[in-house]
Write a protein that holds these residues in place. Structure first.
Motif: not given
Length: 159
Positions: A78, A81-82, A155, A158
């Motif tokens: 996680p 992920l960005p 995401a 973020e």
């Protein structure tokens, strides 16, 4: 190997792939060049995302008995992920540009956008040439919007 792929001009490889490796079969030389151009972008961004994981969070999860897979699934992935999504975005745009350029340098019989650019510029039909440029720009913007939407959905924490 990744650095070598990043600094190698993939457009120069399309004629080489067409003549020597793939024997000029259809779109395979362009597909291989696109994969070689976009793959390192995804790999570099994903590795950056995985490296920037907060080690304190991993230590806390380990102290509570988390397995390696749980740490990966709940913390590492996680948080990375960005950057992975940005890697796909950049890789897809590089892939688009490589595909267009590959069609331009490969003298393929298929009528792609790169072939249209060469055709219209050779006839000095700048209206048509500009239209093809606008189509390519719209494709690039569409790629950006798709990956931006994916990033916002998957995401969103973020931002």
């Amino acid at each position: 190997y990744v650095i070598v792929l990043v600094v190698t001009p993939m457009l120069a490889l399309v004629p080489f792939l067409r003549v020597s490796l793939i024997q000029g079969v259809g779109l395979w030389p362009i597909i291989v060049a696109v994969a070689l151009a976009s793959g390192p972008m995804v790999l570099i961004n994903a590795s950056t995302g995985f490296r920037r994981t907060d080690l304190a969070k991993i230590a806390l999860a380990r102290s509570h008995g988390a397995t390696t897979f749980q740490v990966f699934r709940k913390i590492r992935f996680p948080l990375a992920l960005p950057m992975i999504i940005v890697g796909y975005m950049v890789g897809a745009i590089f892939g688009l540009l490589t595909a267009i350029g590959g069609e331009m340098v490969s003298a393929s019989e298929q009528g792609g956008l790169g072939r249209q650019l060469i055709y219209f510029s050779s006839l000095i039909r700048m209206e048509n040439f500009g239209a093809v440029i606008m189509i390519i720009a719209a494709l690039g913007i569409s790629i950006y919007v798709v990956f931006y939407s994916i990033g916002k959905r998957w995401a969103s924490w973020e931002s």
